[in-house]
Scaffold this active site. Structure first.
Site, PDB file in Angstrom:
ATOM      1  CD  GLU A  87      66.216  19.581  -4.810  1.00  0.00           C
ATOM      2  OE1 GLU A  87      65.548  18.687  -4.266  1.00  0.00           O
ATOM      3  OE2 GLU A  87      67.260  19.372  -5.454  1.00  0.00           O
ATOM      4  CD  GLN A  94      81.268  30.224  31.263  1.00  0.00           C
ATOM      5  OE1 GLN A  94      80.419  31.104  31.376  1.00  0.00           O
ATOM      6  NE2 GLN A  94      81.582  29.409  32.243  1.00  0.00           N
ATOM      7  CD  GLU A 151      56.740  27.913 -16.315  1.00  0.00           C
ATOM      8  OE1 GLU A 151      55.930  28.868 -16.328  1.00  0.00           O
ATOM      9  OE2 GLU A 151      56.571  26.845 -16.911  1.00  0.00           O
ATOM     10  CB  THR A 181      61.599  28.753   0.610  1.00  0.00           C
ATOM     11  OG1 THR A 181      60.168  28.612   0.761  1.00  0.00           O
ATOM     12  CG2 THR A 181      61.909  29.419  -0.724  1.00  0.00           C
ATOM     13  N   GLY A 233      64.567  14.588  -3.462  1.00  0.00           N
ATOM     14  CA  GLY A 233      65.609  15.614  -3.597  1.00  0.00           C
ATOM     15  C   GLY A 233      65.898  16.322  -2.283  1.00  0.00           C
TER      16      GLY A 233
HETATM   17  N1  CAA Z   1      53.971  13.569  -3.314  1.00  0.00           N
HETATM   18  C1  CAA Z   1      52.926  13.160  -4.106  1.00  0.00           C
HETATM   19  N2  CAA Z   1      51.849  13.941  -4.360  1.00  0.00           N
HETATM   20  C2  CAA Z   1      51.826  15.172  -3.794  1.00  0.00           C
HETATM   21  C3  CAA Z   1      52.854  15.645  -2.968  1.00  0.00           C
HETATM   22  C4  CAA Z   1      53.960  14.787  -2.734  1.00  0.00           C
HETATM   23  N3  CAA Z   1      54.980  15.181  -1.955  1.00  0.00           N
HETATM   24  N4  CAA Z   1      52.552  16.895  -2.552  1.00  0.00           N
HETATM   25  C5  CAA Z   1      51.353  17.195  -3.094  1.00  0.00           C
HETATM   26  N5  CAA Z   1      50.915  16.147  -3.838  1.00  0.00           N
HETATM   27  C6  CAA Z   1      49.645  16.043  -4.561  1.00  0.00           C
HETATM   28  C7  CAA Z   1      48.464  16.224  -3.609  1.00  0.00           C
HETATM   29  O1  CAA Z   1      48.092  14.985  -3.038  1.00  0.00           O
HETATM   30  C8  CAA Z   1      47.408  16.786  -4.529  1.00  0.00           C
HETATM   31  O2  CAA Z   1      46.856  15.732  -5.300  1.00  0.00           O
HETATM   32  P1  CAA Z   1      45.232  15.488  -5.377  1.00  0.00           P
HETATM   33  O3  CAA Z   1      44.692  16.583  -6.182  1.00  0.00           O
HETATM   34  O4  CAA Z   1      45.097  14.165  -6.028  1.00  0.00           O
HETATM   35  O5  CAA Z   1      44.736  15.518  -3.963  1.00  0.00           O
HETATM   36  C9  CAA Z   1      48.207  17.643  -5.501  1.00  0.00           C
HETATM   37  O6  CAA Z   1      49.548  17.127  -5.480  1.00  0.00           O
HETATM   38  C10 CAA Z   1      48.240  19.102  -5.108  1.00  0.00           C
HETATM   39  O7  CAA Z   1      48.743  19.227  -3.796  1.00  0.00           O
HETATM   40  P2  CAA Z   1      48.613  20.590  -2.982  1.00  0.00           P
HETATM   41  O8  CAA Z   1      47.175  21.001  -2.943  1.00  0.00           O
HETATM   42  O9  CAA Z   1      49.328  20.407  -1.700  1.00  0.00           O
HETATM   43  O10 CAA Z   1      49.390  21.598  -3.955  1.00  0.00           O
HETATM   44  P3  CAA Z   1      49.717  23.129  -3.784  1.00  0.00           P
HETATM   45  O11 CAA Z   1      49.482  23.796  -5.077  1.00  0.00           O
HETATM   46  O12 CAA Z   1      49.056  23.696  -2.569  1.00  0.00           O
HETATM   47  O13 CAA Z   1      51.331  23.142  -3.611  1.00  0.00           O
HETATM   48  C11 CAA Z   1      53.425  22.900  -2.477  1.00  0.00           C
HETATM   49  C12 CAA Z   1      51.995  22.383  -2.701  1.00  0.00           C
HETATM   50  C13 CAA Z   1      53.976  22.004  -1.391  1.00  0.00           C
HETATM   51  C14 CAA Z   1      53.466  24.327  -2.009  1.00  0.00           C
HETATM   52  C15 CAA Z   1      54.244  22.733  -3.791  1.00  0.00           C
HETATM   53  O14 CAA Z   1      53.805  23.635  -4.763  1.00  0.00           O
HETATM   54  C16 CAA Z   1      55.741  22.905  -3.572  1.00  0.00           C
HETATM   55  O15 CAA Z   1      56.414  21.995  -3.099  1.00  0.00           O
HETATM   56  N6  CAA Z   1      56.299  24.096  -3.939  1.00  0.00           N
HETATM   57  C17 CAA Z   1      57.741  24.289  -3.915  1.00  0.00           C
HETATM   58  C18 CAA Z   1      58.316  23.957  -5.259  1.00  0.00           C
HETATM   59  C19 CAA Z   1      59.789  23.703  -5.208  1.00  0.00           C
HETATM   60  O16 CAA Z   1      60.300  23.081  -4.303  1.00  0.00           O
HETATM   61  N7  CAA Z   1      60.481  24.173  -6.252  1.00  0.00           N
HETATM   62  C20 CAA Z   1      61.888  23.928  -6.388  1.00  0.00           C
HETATM   63  C21 CAA Z   1      62.181  23.461  -7.774  1.00  0.00           C
HETATM   64  S1  CAA Z   1      63.695  22.614  -8.093  1.00  0.00           S
HETATM   65  C22 CAA Z   1      64.926  23.665  -7.672  1.00  0.00           C
HETATM   66  O17 CAA Z   1      64.942  24.153  -6.601  1.00  0.00           O
HETATM   67  C23 CAA Z   1      66.011  24.018  -8.632  1.00  0.00           C
HETATM   68  C24 CAA Z   1      67.051  23.027  -8.864  1.00  0.00           C
HETATM   69  O18 CAA Z   1      67.335  22.734 -10.008  1.00  0.00           O
HETATM   70  C25 CAA Z   1      67.841  22.442  -7.735  1.00  0.00           C
END
Ligand code: CAA
Length: 389
Positions: A371, A283, A127, A373, A246
């Site tokens: 997906e 080189q 968002e 950074t 992904g």
């Molecule tokens: N698989 C399963 N569960 C997961 C997980 C995973 N990989 N990663 C975290 N979780 C779970 C944790 O176990 C935790 O669960 P519990 O409460 O039960 O313990 C919960 O999720 C929260 O985890 P975190 O405390 O680690 O969460 P956070 O708020 O600190 O965030 C983060 C973690 C890794 C920073 C995450 O927010 C993230 O990956 N951010 C990046 C987002 C992203 O990649 N966006 C891209 C969107 S798509 C795109 O790019 C566009 C497109 O169309 C191509």
């Protein structure tokens, strides 16, 4: 790690390579310049089974494994990253989550048209005020008084394939008071032709210009309760699980564009004469070639390791988060490194639109951003290693 490719792997890799080199390479520059969505190419790729490589045949796919997926992705990206982005979203961000968390009815209704290439899918998490910190999304989904549907309001940004998507997986807040916030997120299956859905600003991008990206808006959109994916409140875990899959695809795209930049550099270093010799005899050019090649081979091994971990996870349910993050981090930085070196090796010609080198440079950058950074990948890897909480 067993890296023996079986007959199926060789078959899909060769089919993707032939298609990419014969049908995508000749038009990639045109689509990049015009910013047009490469509809005819995507349609053919759908017919060839490239939009549902890991999807079982009964749901419209070709039922292969993750190694097959990364091999095909690498070949398509080597020809054009934008085209491979559309393929990646359909396969991973859209189909994977529904296959993993969907009911039988949802798989039949929602996966089949995308995996068989008849329609385009998308994934809506980001968002305007929530990118890396995905748990803070504000789009709201409220259950109707009779409990039959959710009413969705909000705005999503940077939605790959948004302007052309027929269906998408959406993440929205169903419990505003949940603590921590991510526990109040749910996942929904959205038909974009229904009222209450609209597309906003199309993003003018530096690279992958043929991959259409836009904002999307929900205004009193009614989503039937049967279109909730997984359990209400489990949306964040679904979003993260899907991103693990992904990220392996993005790593493979990065490998593809790194190789394209490398192959062009190798040829140029052999042919371009300066000071009476091919520049490859110097080189400083040799160092660039050696560093590019080494990083490409290391990326490939990390991608295969992550792909094997994902395939194994089908039976064990184990997470492969760290393997996926390492593969994406290393391969995307390799893509940027190789594209940068390729421009330098080509000199002025690397900066010219007459060659595709500058396109590789612009396209490679996105693999370090979307997906998750590179900073987020490092955060994921370090947190999983440190296990501090
Ligand atoms: N698989 C399963 N569960 C997961 C997980 C995973 N990989 N990663 C975290 N979780 C779970 C944790 O176990 C935790 O669960 P519990 O409460 O039960 O313990 C919960 O999720 C929260 O985890 P975190 O405390 O680690 O969460 P956070 O708020 O600190 O965030 C983060 C973690 C890794 C920073 C995450 O927010 C993230 O990956 N951010 C990046 C987002 C992203 O990649 N966006 C891209 C969107 S798509 C795109 O790019 C566009 C497109 O169309 C191509």
């Amino acid at each position: 790690m067993d890296l023996q490719l079986n007959e199926e792997h060789v078959m899909i890799r060769d089919a993707a390579r032939d298609f990419a080199q014969n049908e995508i390479v000749p038009v990639a520059g045109h689509y990049d310049q015009s910013g047009e969505f490469p509809g005819p190419i995507i349609q053919k790729m759908g017919e060839m089974g490239f939009m549902g490589i890991e999807v079982p045949e009964k749901y419209g796919g070709v039922g292969m494994d993750t190694i097959a997926y990364v091999l095909a992705m690498e070949e398509i990206a080597k020809a054009d990253v934008a085209t491979s982005t559309i393929m990646s979203v359909n396969n991973s961000l859209y189909c994977h989550g529904i296959l993993k968390f969907g009911t039988e009815d949802q798989k039949n209704t929602w996966v089949l048209p995308i995996a068989s290439g008849q329609e385009i899918g998308a994934y809506a998490l980001t968002e305007p005020m929530s990118g890396s910190d995905a748990g803070t999304i504000r789009t709201r989904a409220e259950l109707s008084a009779d409990g039959s549907h959710y009413i969705i309001n909000g705005r999503k940004s940077w939605i790959t394939s948004g302007p052309v998507a027929h269906r998408l997986v959406l993440f929205a807040k169903t419990d505003a008071n949940a603590t921590p916030k991510y526990r109040g997120i749910s996942a929904f299956l959205i038909d974009t032709h229904q009222s209450g859905f609209s597309c906003g600003k199309v993003e003018p991008k530096l690279g992958i210009r043929a991959s259409a990206t836009c904002e999307i808006m929900f205004d009193e959109y009614k989503c039937p309760v049967e279109n909730v994916l997984g359990k209400a409140g489990e949306g964040f875990k679904i979003a993260m699980t899907v991103l693990d899959a992904g990220r392996i695809g993005i790593a493979s795209q990065a490998l593809g564009v790194a190789e394209a930049a490398y192959d062009a550099s190798l040829q140029y270093a052999r042919e371009r004469i300066a000071f009476g010799k091919p520049i490859g005899a110097f080189q400083m050019i040799q160092q660039k070639i050696a560093d590019m090649k080494s990083r490409i081979e290391a990326s490939r091994l990390l991608i295969y390791k992550a792909a094997l971990a994902k395939t194994a996870a089908r039976d064990t349910g184990a997470r492969y988060t760290t393997d996926a993050a390492i593969a994406k981090l290393f391969a995307s930085e390799t893509a940027m490194f190789c594209a940068h070196q390729a421009v330098q090796i080509h000199g002025g010609m690397g900066y010219s639109k007459e060659l595709p080198i500058e396109r590789y440079f612009r396209d490679a950058k996105i693999t370090e951003i979307y997906e998750g950074t590179s900073e987020i990948q490092r955060m994921v890897i370090a947190r999983n290693e440190l296990q501090l909480r």
